[in-house]
Scaffold this motif. Sequence first.
Motif, PDB file in Angstrom:
ATOM      1  N   ILE A   2       0.839  -1.205   0.000  1.00 37.33           N
ATOM      2  CA  ILE A   2       0.000   0.000   0.000  1.00 37.33           C
ATOM      3  C   ILE A   2       0.871   1.251   0.000  1.00 37.33           C
ATOM      4  O   ILE A   2       0.599   2.214  -0.720  1.00 37.33           O
ATOM      5  CB  ILE A   2      -0.952   0.017   1.230  1.00 37.33           C
ATOM      6  N   ALA A   3       1.948   1.205   0.795  1.00 43.97           N
ATOM      7  CA  ALA A   3       2.855   2.357   0.850  1.00 43.97           C
ATOM      8  C   ALA A   3       3.514   2.584  -0.506  1.00 43.97           C
ATOM      9  O   ALA A   3       3.660   3.730  -0.958  1.00 43.97           O
ATOM     10  CB  ALA A   3       3.915   2.138   1.930  1.00 43.97           C
ATOM     11  N   ASP A   4       3.900   1.495  -1.165  1.00 41.54           N
ATOM     12  CA  ASP A   4       4.507   1.614  -2.498  1.00 41.54           C
ATOM     13  C   ASP A   4       3.524   2.208  -3.500  1.00 41.54           C
ATOM     14  O   ASP A   4       3.889   3.054  -4.323  1.00 41.54           O
ATOM     15  CB  ASP A   4       4.965   0.239  -3.001  1.00 41.54           C
ATOM     16  N   LEU A   6       0.965   4.141  -2.871  1.00 42.85           N
ATOM     17  CA  LEU A   6       0.738   5.550  -2.543  1.00 42.85           C
ATOM     18  C   LEU A   6       1.906   6.404  -3.017  1.00 42.85           C
ATOM     19  O   LEU A   6       1.704   7.458  -3.641  1.00 42.85           O
ATOM     20  CB  LEU A   6       0.544   5.697  -1.029  1.00 42.85           C
ATOM     21  N   THR A   7       3.114   5.944  -2.765  1.00 40.96           N
ATOM     22  CA  THR A   7       4.305   6.686  -3.203  1.00 40.96           C
ATOM     23  C   THR A   7       4.350   6.793  -4.722  1.00 40.96           C
ATOM     24  O   THR A   7       4.626   7.858  -5.278  1.00 40.96           O
ATOM     25  CB  THR A   7       5.582   5.986  -2.684  1.00 40.96           C
TER      26      THR A   7
END
Length: 199
Positions: A2-4, A6-7
């Motif tokens: 999810i962080a990837d 979003l980034t």
Amino acid sequence: MIADLLTLGIAVLILLGSPGPAPMALAGIGAAYGPRRGLPFLIGLIVAAGIVMLLSSLGVAALLSASASVRVFLQIIAAGYILFLALRVYRGAGGPEGAAASKVPGFFDGFILNLINPKAYAAFAAIFASFGIRHSDPAVSAMMTAGVTFLLLCLIDAIWLAAGGFFKRLTNDPSWGKSIRAAFAVMMAAAGLYSLTRL
């Protein structure tokens, strides 16, 4: 994951969605001709973006970075092409004289614009090098990054075209039309000329 995602989404928005030659061209064409008539131009941009993404992943972006003369040549050609498209937007279909004077920029115009734009190669290279989705298999990582980037690019470009279309009703009004088309043409020209300052 999810962080990837979003980034990556933020990077795509900044690198490919911020006002530049292609987004300004989309907005200008949407304002001058309407989003429906601007669809072929949008499709041309997107098809070329897919090719540029593939070429960037194969190292063409590194080649352009290494060869200053090729990069400068392509940047000058791209800026000149933006100025040509800006003139077509200015003379666009705001009235009978505009409709007769200028043909709607189409698939070929959008395709060429993205294909010769070194900024597009650099943006895709940066996305794959710094903002890719991490996976144990590099091929899967590249495919996931490319898929998400391409989908976001399609959405962002469609939004730019639709945003320009918001002004279409006003461009049909003789008292507003020429001024609005001129404003979009100036923004397109400014984006093209600004790209020259970043050589």
